[in-house]
Enzyme design. Sequence first.
Site, PDB file in Angstrom:
ATOM      1  CD  GLU A 151      -2.831  -1.477   2.369  1.00  0.00           C
ATOM      2  OE1 GLU A 151      -3.801  -0.840   2.516  1.00  0.00           O
ATOM      3  OE2 GLU A 151      -2.318  -1.446   3.429  1.00  0.00           O
ATOM      4  CB  VAL A 152       1.984   3.260  -2.711  1.00  0.00           C
ATOM      5  CG1 VAL A 152       2.832   4.709  -2.702  1.00  0.00           C
ATOM      6  CG2 VAL A 152       3.065   2.078  -3.099  1.00  0.00           C
TER       7      VAL A 152
END
Length: 316
Positions: A151-152
Amino acid sequence: MTRPFRTAAVIGAGTIGLSWTALFAAHGLTVQVSDPRPDLEDATDEALAEFAPHLAAQGLDTDGLAGRVHLAADVAEAVRDADVVQENGPERVGFKKELFAQLIREAPGHALLLSSSSAIPATAFSAGLEDAGRVLVGHPFNPPHLMPLVEVVPGERTTEEAVHAAVDFYTAVGRTPVVERQEMPGFVGNRLQSALSREAVYLVQQGVISPEDLDTVVTHSLGIRWSAVGPFLGSHLGGGPGGYRHMSAHIGQSMQQLDLGQPSQDPQDRERVIEAVEKAYAATPYTELAEARDRKQLAVLAALDDVRRTQHDKEN
């Protein structure tokens, strides 16, 4: 790729940090590891030996893996020549504020500064720092050398260039990055996991089901489906030719009427759930349970890759 990544610094060599270390090294990066733990050398050697078969199963060349991993005397040494830094420290805002202030001072100006934070958004620990534009969250699922998702999550001051660079970096090391455009505690994956876990605890507390039978429900239904399609596509397909619209108008309405439970926080009630889980699983050593989990996860990933390759061949 927006920039070359040759050297990675891994700050914090717990379970997540060591997993990142093995993955980065398997993709040819020079990895500098920093952690004050006294057994750092032994822990690193053991992790590389343990994870090498997992990486080989993903088609990666693990020859010379240990030769690309170096133990740094401290954080400053670890990040001195880094192109990217992956932080894996405690989930404490104060700790991360101090550490990222040091990373900004010590790491090269081009270095991307990433946090494996499980719940704390980047803005919470970078808001008052200079050069916070290159700070963001890159949250993996455990263990990151096996689980593809990252998850960026950019902070309020993170630049778009840094977001694109993070996506490029994680893609280059074989992960599947997803950019989340609004910071929320726990991000997306852990919020979904937490919602399911709350209802699971509630059902066990109410005596509806045992922990092992609840796990069986998930692994023999939702787990299989969600490894192939997510909740929205699953619902779209569940609606038949009418798709998600049909599902929402019919079964969806009855599902919305479910009164989901709130687990009791009474210490005795919590203790009963803990004891029930221990009764189900504590007799088997952790290492055996983890090994079985990883074998199954590798098998699922291999099957999904085979389907994707087959589909790609059909389309081309």
